[in-house]
Each structure stands twice: as structure tokens, then as C-alpha cells.
Design an enzyme around this catalytic site. Structure first.
Site, mmCIF file in Angstrom:
data_model
loop_
_atom_site.group_PDB
_atom_site.id
_atom_site.type_symbol
_atom_site.label_atom_id
_atom_site.label_comp_id
_atom_site.label_asym_id
_atom_site.label_seq_id
_atom_site.Cartn_x
_atom_site.Cartn_y
_atom_site.Cartn_z
ATOM 1 N N HIS A 149 48.537 32.287 42.672
ATOM 2 C CA HIS A 149 48.724 32.426 44.120
ATOM 3 C C HIS A 149 47.567 31.793 44.718
ATOM 4 O O HIS A 149 46.526 31.298 43.905
ATOM 5 C CB HIS A 149 48.917 33.903 44.382
ATOM 6 C CG HIS A 149 47.575 34.936 44.109
ATOM 7 N ND1 HIS A 149 47.481 35.483 42.803
ATOM 8 C CD2 HIS A 149 46.429 34.976 44.879
ATOM 9 C CE1 HIS A 149 46.274 35.951 42.909
ATOM 10 N NE2 HIS A 149 45.586 35.862 43.986
ATOM 11 N N HIS A 197 52.202 38.570 44.747
ATOM 12 C CA HIS A 197 52.277 37.551 46.013
ATOM 13 C C HIS A 197 51.887 36.243 45.375
ATOM 14 O O HIS A 197 51.673 35.825 44.146
ATOM 15 C CB HIS A 197 50.867 37.814 46.830
ATOM 16 C CG HIS A 197 49.729 37.977 46.041
ATOM 17 N ND1 HIS A 197 49.563 38.328 44.569
ATOM 18 C CD2 HIS A 197 48.186 37.924 46.314
ATOM 19 C CE1 HIS A 197 48.056 38.361 44.338
ATOM 20 N NE2 HIS A 197 47.501 38.414 45.218
ATOM 21 N N HIS A 211 40.660 31.506 47.854
ATOM 22 C CA HIS A 211 40.524 31.291 46.431
ATOM 23 C C HIS A 211 42.145 30.769 45.681
ATOM 24 O O HIS A 211 42.968 30.809 46.377
ATOM 25 C CB HIS A 211 40.052 32.450 45.559
ATOM 26 C CG HIS A 211 41.058 33.576 45.660
ATOM 27 N ND1 HIS A 211 40.949 34.763 46.679
ATOM 28 C CD2 HIS A 211 42.208 33.928 44.826
ATOM 29 C CE1 HIS A 211 42.052 35.507 46.489
ATOM 30 N NE2 HIS A 211 42.603 35.122 45.577
ATOM 31 N N HIS A 243 41.724 45.377 41.775
ATOM 32 C CA HIS A 243 42.095 45.506 43.252
ATOM 33 C C HIS A 243 42.943 46.684 43.603
ATOM 34 O O HIS A 243 43.489 46.884 42.690
ATOM 35 C CB HIS A 243 43.084 44.209 43.312
ATOM 36 C CG HIS A 243 42.358 42.882 43.540
ATOM 37 N ND1 HIS A 243 41.385 42.467 44.350
ATOM 38 C CD2 HIS A 243 42.938 41.705 42.829
ATOM 39 C CE1 HIS A 243 41.235 41.209 43.984
ATOM 40 N NE2 HIS A 243 42.059 40.653 43.250
ATOM 41 N N TYR A 252 36.107 36.670 40.074
ATOM 42 C CA TYR A 252 36.098 35.487 40.761
ATOM 43 C C TYR A 252 34.836 34.786 40.245
ATOM 44 O O TYR A 252 33.887 35.071 39.960
ATOM 45 C CB TYR A 252 35.887 36.020 42.179
ATOM 46 C CG TYR A 252 37.136 36.616 42.937
ATOM 47 C CD1 TYR A 252 38.296 35.696 43.383
ATOM 48 C CD2 TYR A 252 37.417 37.889 42.923
ATOM 49 C CE1 TYR A 252 39.320 36.296 43.894
ATOM 50 C CE2 TYR A 252 38.549 38.376 43.565
ATOM 51 C CZ TYR A 252 39.333 37.659 44.198
ATOM 52 O OH TYR A 252 40.560 38.438 44.690
ATOM 53 N N GLU A 262 40.093 32.397 40.671
ATOM 54 C CA GLU A 262 40.402 33.918 40.400
ATOM 55 C C GLU A 262 40.999 33.701 38.964
ATOM 56 O O GLU A 262 42.170 32.998 38.808
ATOM 57 C CB GLU A 262 40.963 34.539 41.446
ATOM 58 C CG GLU A 262 41.513 36.050 40.841
ATOM 59 C CD GLU A 262 42.071 36.917 41.829
ATOM 60 O OE1 GLU A 262 42.803 36.178 42.725
ATOM 61 O OE2 GLU A 262 42.225 37.963 41.821
HETATM 62 FE FE FE Z 1 43.784 36.695 44.491
#
Ligand code: FE
Length: 304
Positions: A149, A197, A211, A243, A252, A262
Site C-alpha cells: 500500500h 488497505h 510511505h 499499529h 519504518y 515500511e
Molecule cells: Fe502503512
């Protein structure tokens, strides 16, 4: 189905060869070709010709990103819907990119350039599709499965989110709102593909990349990714953690041009009836970094 997934990103880098070295040996992508001064790369588990294109430029950042659609006819249908939404489209002719057919291009309300494409050469993976081994010999570096993503920043999160849900038929897995719920300041969206996502937008300056994320197998591989980064003297932005948003696990870091990358894994599966999860702005620290519960200055300010 229309949009299937995020298919590629083209990143602007300051020193092409240094970046190729990083993306092939530290990230562990395979170089698949060079054309028009650009370098094409893919992750070992991707079947299509490429997912990342590197372009040498004066400044770093995102040149554009693109979604793969299921059928050739989807391009025309989506082209009309984009125009109706009020964005101008442009056809990118067959052969503009290595291994790719025609594409539709438009500018998002946040100023980012997005493309849609269907035709791309299938090159497969080294393990093949008959009695495959779980991974191929000769992996290098972090060796992610795929480009997973992108997260971008923009001023008008409501409108860009409406673009993706109304025009692209994508879904919101999570959103961040002001405490009173009046304004959306972040959205995380997926095509109907089960991912948490494909694309995320966070309130901030237009046209910026926050990112580009690559998918690894599991939590241990996130930890190992950070080991590999230190062994290679790569600047780490955030050491391995979880997260709240997506429940994924993450680390990251920065590519040689300052583009944030990431290594991401896990997170939930989004079925067709997945509800939208809401985080209020006062809990954004916990939403992004579940343990630390606050955003670092570099994470908020380092954009390319
Ligand atoms: Fe991300």
C-alpha cells in the site's frame, strides 16, 4: 470487480544506481528491466512484470501510482466515472511503459497522479504455480512478498475519499476524524480484495508521499527487516511495533533519497461486510503506534 489492487508506484529518486542497489539488495526486489532511463522492479511473489519503477529526478517523492483493473472494459467505465466526478483524464498509450498496455491517468483532488491499467506482461515467480515451494532460492534482504500500500498526504481528505469510494468503488476500512466527528482527517481504503488497505490518506500538504509499504510474512520478519536495515546502515524511522489502525505490525525506514518505506505484515481481512472503524484525532497516537501512543516529529514531518 473493477479495481483489483494497487499495482505499481513510480518513485522519484536522487541517485538512480544507489537506489537500485538499495531496492534490490536491502529491500530485495528483482530488477526486471530498464526503459527510457527508468528501472523496473518486482517483488519475488508478484506475477506481473513490475510493481515499482524508479525515476531519477531533482527531488524525491512519488511520481504516480496505479491500480490494476480486472477487465479491459473497466478502463472505459472508470474513465467516464472519473470525468463525471470532475477530474480530467488522459490516455497513456500502449508501450509507454515496459511490459504494459494502455492506461488511464488523472489527477486526484490532493494533486497526486493516479493511473488505471489492465494489460501487463505476466512473468510469474521463480517457484511457479505447480507444486511450488513456499519461497524461492536466492532471496536477498527483506525480500517482501509484494508492494502492499501507499500512504499519501493531502488537504481535502473528504473529497479524495469520496473519489475512491464513489468513482473507484473502493471501501473505507478505517477513518480518522476530529473529536466531534465533523471532519475526516485520515482514511484507509481497499479494493474488494480482502486487504486492510491499498491506499491511505492523511491530512497534510498536497502531493506528498508519506510511505510506500512492502508486505512481509509475519511479526518475526518485521523484526528481521529492522536487523537487515541496521546491518546495511539504513536510517530507521520507527523500530518494530504494532499499529492500532489495521492491527498490522510495522517498521519504518528511509530509502537513500528520503522516501519512507515500511515493512508491514498481518492486519485483519476485510470481507465485503467489513464495517468502517473510526479513530478520533485525540487517539491518533494509539491508532498509528499502539504501544508508544504518540507520533514522533519525524513521522509527521518527513514527507517527500
Ligand atoms: Fe502503512
Amino acid at each position: 470487480m473493477g479495481i483489483m489492487r494497487i499495482g505499481r508506484a513510480e518513485l522519484k529518486v536522487l541517485d538512480l544506481e544507489k537506489s537500485v542497489e538499495y531496492y534490490t539488495n536491502v529491500i530485495g526486489l528483482d530488477e526486471v528491466g530498464r526503459y527510457d532511463g527508468k528501472v523496473y522492479l518486482k517483488a519475488w511473489d508478484e506475477w506481473d512484470h513490475h510493481s515499482l519503477i524508479l525515476q531519477e529526478a531533482q527531488s524525491s517523492g512519488l511520481d504516480h501510482f496505479a491500480f490494476k483493473v480486472e477487465n479491459a472494459e473497466d478502463l472505459e467505465k472508470l474513465e467516464k466515472k472519473i470525468e463525471l466526478f470532475g477530474c480530467t483524464t488522459k490516455r497513456i498509450s500502449n508501450g509507454t511503459r515496459l511490459g504494459e498496455g494502455e492506461a488511464i491517468r488523472c489527477e486526484l483532488p490532493t494533486g497526486h497522479i493516479v493511473e488505471l491499467y489492465h494489460e501487463i506482461e505476466k512473468v510469474g515467480t521463480k517457484v511457479g504455480v505447480v507444486n511450488p515451494h513456499p519461497w524461492p532460492d536466492g532471496l536477498r534482504g527483506i525480500a517482501p512478498h509484494r508492494l502492499d500500500h501507499l500512504a499519501l498526504t493531502g488537504d481535502d481528505i473528504e473529497t479524495v475519499t469520496r473519489f475512491f469510494t464513489e468513482v473507484m468503488d473502493m471501501f473505507i476500512s478505517e477513518k480518522i476524524t476530529t473529536i466531534d466527528g465533523e471532519e475526516m482527517v485520515g482514511s484507509f481504503m481497499y479494493a474488494r480484495n480482502g486487504k486492510a488497505h491499498d491506499i491511505a490518506f492523511i491530512k497534510g500538504p498536497d502531493k506528498k508521499l508519506h510511505h510506500a509499504a512492502f508486505y512481509v510474512d509475519n511479526w518475526y520478519d518485521v523484526l528481521k527487516a529492522a536487523d537487515i536495515l541496521t546491518r546495511n546502515d539504513i536510517t530507521i524511522d520507527v523500530t518494530p511495533t504494532r499499529h492500532g489502525i489495521t492491527r498490522g505490525e510495522t517498521t519504518y525506514f528511509f530509502d537513500p533519497s528520503g522516501n519512507r518505506n515500511e515493512a508491514f505484515t498481518s492486519g485483519y481481512i476485510t470481507y465485503a461486510d467489513f464495517p468502517t472503524i473510526t479513530w478520533t484525532e485525540d487517539k491518533i497516537g494509539q491508532g498509528i503506534f499502539y504501544h508508544r501512543r504518540e507520533l514522533s516529529e519525524s513521522f509527521v514531518k518527513a514527507l517527500t
